[in-house]
Design an enzyme around this catalytic site. Structure first.
Site, PDB file in Angstrom:
ATOM      1  N   LYS A 210       0.867   3.712   7.615  1.00  0.00           N
ATOM      2  CA  LYS A 210       2.318   3.497   7.479  1.00  0.00           C
ATOM      3  C   LYS A 210       3.087   4.404   8.425  1.00  0.00           C
ATOM      4  O   LYS A 210       3.980   3.970   9.159  1.00  0.00           O
ATOM      5  CB  LYS A 210       2.689   3.746   6.014  1.00  0.00           C
TER       6      LYS A 210
ATOM      7  N   LYS B 152       8.925  14.329  11.442  1.00  0.00           N
ATOM      8  CA  LYS B 152       7.740  14.028  10.630  1.00  0.00           C
ATOM      9  C   LYS B 152       6.788  13.084  11.389  1.00  0.00           C
ATOM     10  O   LYS B 152       5.563  13.234  11.337  1.00  0.00           O
ATOM     11  CB  LYS B 152       8.168  13.397   9.298  1.00  0.00           C
TER      12      LYS B 152
ATOM     13  N   SER C 180       8.436  10.087   3.515  1.00  0.00           N
ATOM     14  CA  SER C 180       8.256   9.924   4.969  1.00  0.00           C
ATOM     15  C   SER C 180       8.516   8.456   5.283  1.00  0.00           C
ATOM     16  O   SER C 180       7.687   7.599   4.957  1.00  0.00           O
ATOM     17  CB  SER C 180       6.833  10.274   5.378  1.00  0.00           C
TER      18      SER C 180
HETATM   19  P1  NAD Z   1       2.158   8.311  -4.213  1.00  0.00           P
HETATM   20  O1  NAD Z   1       1.805   6.902  -3.961  1.00  0.00           O
HETATM   21  O2  NAD Z   1       1.198   9.217  -4.896  1.00  0.00           O
HETATM   22  O3  NAD Z   1       3.549   8.395  -5.059  1.00  0.00           O
HETATM   23  C1  NAD Z   1       4.617   7.481  -4.941  1.00  0.00           C
HETATM   24  C2  NAD Z   1       5.254   7.359  -6.306  1.00  0.00           C
HETATM   25  O4  NAD Z   1       6.405   6.510  -6.191  1.00  0.00           O
HETATM   26  C3  NAD Z   1       4.331   6.720  -7.344  1.00  0.00           C
HETATM   27  O5  NAD Z   1       4.268   7.553  -8.491  1.00  0.00           O
HETATM   28  C4  NAD Z   1       5.004   5.382  -7.649  1.00  0.00           C
HETATM   29  O6  NAD Z   1       4.826   4.974  -8.998  1.00  0.00           O
HETATM   30  C5  NAD Z   1       6.448   5.712  -7.354  1.00  0.00           C
HETATM   31  N1  NAD Z   1       7.266   4.523  -7.095  1.00  0.00           N
HETATM   32  C6  NAD Z   1       7.036   3.537  -6.191  1.00  0.00           C
HETATM   33  N2  NAD Z   1       8.020   2.627  -6.241  1.00  0.00           N
HETATM   34  C7  NAD Z   1       8.897   3.050  -7.189  1.00  0.00           C
HETATM   35  C8  NAD Z   1      10.107   2.540  -7.713  1.00  0.00           C
HETATM   36  N3  NAD Z   1      10.625   1.389  -7.269  1.00  0.00           N
HETATM   37  N4  NAD Z   1      10.743   3.244  -8.681  1.00  0.00           N
HETATM   38  C9  NAD Z   1      10.237   4.409  -9.148  1.00  0.00           C
HETATM   39  N5  NAD Z   1       9.065   4.946  -8.684  1.00  0.00           N
HETATM   40  C10 NAD Z   1       8.423   4.269  -7.730  1.00  0.00           C
HETATM   41  O7  NAD Z   1       2.589   8.911  -2.786  1.00  0.00           O
HETATM   42  P2  NAD Z   1       2.657  10.449  -2.354  1.00  0.00           P
HETATM   43  O8  NAD Z   1       1.355  10.864  -1.781  1.00  0.00           O
HETATM   44  O9  NAD Z   1       3.308  11.241  -3.430  1.00  0.00           O
HETATM   45  O10 NAD Z   1       3.647  10.300  -1.091  1.00  0.00           O
HETATM   46  C11 NAD Z   1       5.058  10.133  -1.234  1.00  0.00           C
HETATM   47  C12 NAD Z   1       5.672  10.273   0.140  1.00  0.00           C
HETATM   48  O11 NAD Z   1       5.374  11.573   0.666  1.00  0.00           O
HETATM   49  C13 NAD Z   1       5.146   9.253   1.169  1.00  0.00           C
HETATM   50  O12 NAD Z   1       6.179   8.857   2.006  1.00  0.00           O
HETATM   51  C14 NAD Z   1       4.104  10.065   1.926  1.00  0.00           C
HETATM   52  O13 NAD Z   1       3.910   9.581   3.255  1.00  0.00           O
HETATM   53  C15 NAD Z   1       4.726  11.443   1.921  1.00  0.00           C
HETATM   54  N6  NAD Z   1       3.786  12.561   2.061  1.00  0.00           N
HETATM   55  C16 NAD Z   1       2.608  12.584   1.376  1.00  0.00           C
HETATM   56  C17 NAD Z   1       1.730  13.646   1.542  1.00  0.00           C
HETATM   57  C18 NAD Z   1       0.391  13.702   0.834  1.00  0.00           C
HETATM   58  O14 NAD Z   1      -0.461  14.518   1.234  1.00  0.00           O
HETATM   59  N7  NAD Z   1       0.165  12.891  -0.189  1.00  0.00           N
HETATM   60  C19 NAD Z   1       2.059  14.696   2.401  1.00  0.00           C
HETATM   61  C20 NAD Z   1       3.289  14.683   3.053  1.00  0.00           C
HETATM   62  C21 NAD Z   1       4.142  13.601   2.872  1.00  0.00           C
END
Ligand code: NAD
Length: 294
Positions: free
Chosen positions: A238, A170, A95
């Site tokens: 964010k 979104k 997102s």
């Molecule tokens: P999270 O922080 O759990 O996961 C992000 C992952 O990205 C981590 O494992 C991190 O190590 C990895 N990462 C960061 N920088 C990196 C890089 N340079 N190279 C490789 N890996 C890297 O976040 P999440 O909850 O999985 O959310 C991910 C996205 O999905 C976000 O944009 C969030 O807004 C969206 N989202 C989350 C949810 C939820 O309920 N958690 C729901 C819908 C959408």
């Protein structure tokens, strides 16, 4: 089809596992967190670096926190796009700001690489079940080609327009969710102060017009005082920053969003940024010196 998947966090890890379960077994994965990589490798994926992912995958997918992370992974020094060529496709499921989606798509287009922005809603439980809702921006023919892949992770996959339309949709979703959570917390607080048990309020009204997926998911968490994420307050801050940025640039008024954002910021400043966004209820608990439902 060879697929590269970068970002195996709360969402990306179960999504990668569902692609494997859905028969997309030629899956290369990468994340900064090696434990997450090992867990998905144990399910049948293979670890790879940016070069191998960029050079060999028909489609590269990301599930990263925000726009700067997607930019860095794809366009930064040694980023994946440096190794991609015409005909390959990038699908960003993070997102991020729709303006950034369009900018990244424009950079990739210079190499003949097509892009879809395909953020999701549904949170971790639906990521695990493979029942997320995808909102997608990009060309119709690219969408049609990759819709079956997205359907291994989602129950609903809807094209909303050209690149950027997925993340715009979104942001609309995140405005509705944040305002709804705050309305539920505010209403429960009023009921309890007036001597009515919030649990009974929830039971009585959830089937009526005030009922919502948000109230069903977050109401019980507020009543139980369970603030484990789920969806973290910092991620919602964010999203609402992106919504406010986008609204300012197109001249749309977001007074409710601005107000919820201040409550989320207050939670962040009290070290609540890693809590679930339903912890907005704690703002009301602080003001009224009581615990909702307890
Ligand atoms: P999270 O922080 O759990 O996961 C992000 C992952 O990205 C981590 O494992 C991190 O190590 C990895 N990462 C960061 N920088 C990196 C890089 N340079 N190279 C490789 N890996 C890297 O976040 P999440 O909850 O999985 O959310 C991910 C996205 O999905 C976000 O944009 C969030 O807004 C969206 N989202 C989350 C949810 C939820 O309920 N958690 C729901 C819908 C959408």
């Amino acid at each position: 089809m060879k697929i590269g998947m970068i970002g195996l966090g709360i969402m990306g890890k179960p999504m990668a596992k569902n692609m494997l379960k859905g028969g997309y077994t030629d899956l290369l994965v990468s994340d900064l967190n090696q434990a997450a990589v090992e867990e998905v490798v144990a399910c049948g994926a293979r670890r790879a670096d940016n070069r191998e992912i960029g050079e060999t995958c028909e489609v590269v997918m990301t599930m990263l926190p925000n726009s700067p992370h997607v930019r860095a992974v794809m366009l930064g020094e040694g980023g994946v796009s440096a190794y991609m060529k015409e005909g390959q496709v990038f699908i960003d499921m993070s997102s991020i700001n729709p303006v950034a989606s369009k900018e990244i798509a424009a950079e990739l287009a210079k190499k003949g690489v097509e892009m879809l922005d395909a953020p999701v809603s549904g949170g971790e439980p639906k990521a695990v079940d493979g029942t997320l809702s995808f909102m997608v921006g990009g060309k119709q023919e690219v969408f049609d080609r990759f819709k079956p892949l997205l359907e291994t992770m989602g129950a609903s996959v809807v094209r909303c327009g050209e690149v950027g339309a997925g993340n715009t949709t979104k942001l609309a979703n995140q405005i509705i969710v944040a305002c709804n959570i705050q309305a539920v917390a505010e209403a429960f607080t009023m009921a309890q102060k007036a001597g009515v048990d919030p649990q009974l309020v929830f039971d009585a009204i959830r089937g009526g017009l005030a009922g919502s997926t948000v109230m069903d998911a977050k109401g019980p968490m507020m009543i139980a005082g369970d603030d484990r994420p789920g969806f973290k307050i910092d991620l919602h801050i964010k999203d609402l920053n992106n919504a406010l940025d986008c609204a300012h640039s197109v001249g749309a008024p977001l007074p409710m969003t601005a107000q919820v954002q201040e409550v989320l910021q207050w939670m962040h400043s009290r070290e609540g940024g890693q809590k679930d966004h339903s912890a907005i209820a704690q703002y009301y608990e602080f003001l009224t010196d009581m615990k909702i439902g307890r």
